[in-house]
Scaffold this active site. Structure first.
Site, short mmCIF file in Angstrom:
data_model
loop_
_atom_site.label_atom_id
_atom_site.label_comp_id
_atom_site.label_asym_id
_atom_site.label_seq_id
_atom_site.Cartn_x
_atom_site.Cartn_y
_atom_site.Cartn_z
N SER A 53 0.84 -1.19 0.00
CA SER A 53 0.00 0.00 0.00
C SER A 53 0.88 1.25 0.00
O SER A 53 1.76 1.39 -0.86
CB SER A 53 -0.95 -0.05 1.20
OG SER A 53 -2.00 0.89 1.06
N GLU A 83 -9.45 -3.69 -6.77
CA GLU A 83 -8.92 -2.66 -5.87
C GLU A 83 -8.99 -1.28 -6.52
O GLU A 83 -8.82 -1.15 -7.74
CB GLU A 83 -7.47 -2.96 -5.51
CG GLU A 83 -7.26 -4.17 -4.63
CD GLU A 83 -5.86 -4.18 -4.05
OE1 GLU A 83 -5.50 -3.21 -3.36
OE2 GLU A 83 -5.14 -5.16 -4.28
N HIS A 123 -7.56 -5.55 -0.67
CA HIS A 123 -6.35 -4.75 -0.61
C HIS A 123 -5.33 -5.39 0.34
O HIS A 123 -5.65 -5.74 1.48
CB HIS A 123 -6.71 -3.35 -0.12
CG HIS A 123 -5.58 -2.40 -0.04
ND1 HIS A 123 -4.83 -2.04 -1.14
CD2 HIS A 123 -5.06 -1.71 1.01
CE1 HIS A 123 -3.91 -1.18 -0.77
NE2 HIS A 123 -4.02 -0.96 0.53
#
Length: 296
Positions: A146, A240, A270
């Protein structure tokens, strides 16, 4: 996603519905994430943990049973959390399993977080730790997820610009590579992405950037120069909101002569590898990247 859905529902029930605003106490929000991580994420038995400071940055070492951290290659891993949440504690279980799969130790920096420490503090910390480890026998493999995946890429580009010797490779799970949020998937997958609300994207960017330009390559590595970069491995789910961050990042890297392994997986949440205790898909992805790391 038959096995993933009950887990995600349980996770989301424990997740605050409040907005990420400057008026909230970031310490309380981080504490909540830490509690959830302890409930959901567990390292393999025998995994060792140790804390120290490298170049003034607190780090946590993670090594599976039988893995020595004193010599050989090391995984330098940057945790996710939108530059606001997360820590070495929230991600150490996943790195424990990756250490077991690769036979390598992992170093997880607790880089400075926003809003107390806005951009480019995280990049500065990441670069400082990489510089300190760069001469390690066997080299360094950068990694992250991320925002931490975007940070790994930003650190790589900035390190190359400054003339640091390239790492052996870089891998990232669902990386955030574009803080201008120009990818179509941010809108196309807004309803499908159950883990990362699209409505929070601008808030996170505001907390992190605090007036800095979103198109600075250190904030949006999608715009960076990666000439001379080592092989890169990227994975993201097709539902996503950050799907296009990976797709466009892979295309840019290839255009600059970088060898890229790109994985687009179907209907997974995610950063699903962090749910390795429950999701077989998570364990499969960790085995996949571990095989890639061993091949470097």
């Amino acid at each position: 996603m038959s096995l993933a859905r009950p887990l995600l529902n349980a996770w989301l029930r424990l997740t605050e519905k409040r907005r990420l605003t400057r008026e909230q106490d970031p310490v309380a929000l981080r504490r909540s994430f830490e509690v959830k991580a302890r409930l959901f994420f567990h390292a393999p038995r025998g995994t060792g943990f140790a804390r120290e400071s490298i170049a003034g940055v607190p780090v946590q070492w993670v090594a599976a049973r039988g893995v020595a951290r004193g010599a050989g290659p090391v995984i330098l891993y940057f945790h996710g959390g939108g530059y606001v949440f997360g820590s070495s504690d929230t991600h150490r279980a996943m790195l424990g399993l990756l250490s077991s799969e690769t036979g390598l130790p992992a170093c997880l920096p607790d880089y400075r977080l926003a809003p107390e420490h806005p951009f480019p503090a995280a990049v500065e910390d990441g670069l400082a730790v990489w510089r300190a480890l760069a001469a390690r026998p066997g080299g360094v493999i950068l990694g992250g997820d991320s925002a931490g995946g975007g940070l790994a890429l930003a650190v790589l580009a900035e390190g190359l610009r400054q003339g640091l010797p390239p790492p052996r490779g870089l891998f990232a799970f669902s990386p955030l590579t574009d803080l201008t949020f120009s990818g179509e998937s941010l809108r196309q997958n807004a309803r499908a992405d159950v883990m990362l609300p699209a409505s929070r994207a601008e808030e996170i960017a505001t907390l992190y950037l605090q007036g800095a330009a979103a198109d600075d390559p250190r904030a949006s590595p999608l715009l960076a120069d990666f000439t001379g970069a080592p092989p890169v491995w990227l994975v993201v789910g097709d539902t996503e909101i950050l799907r296009d961050d990976t797709r466009r990042m892979a295309a840019r890297l290839r255009a600059q002569g970088v060898a890229v392994a790109e994985r687009i997986e179907g209907d997974l949440p995610h950063v699903w590898p962090i749910f390795h205790n429950i999701l077989p898909e998570a364990r499969a992805s960790l085995r996949d990247v571990a095989g890639w790391i061993r091949s470097l």
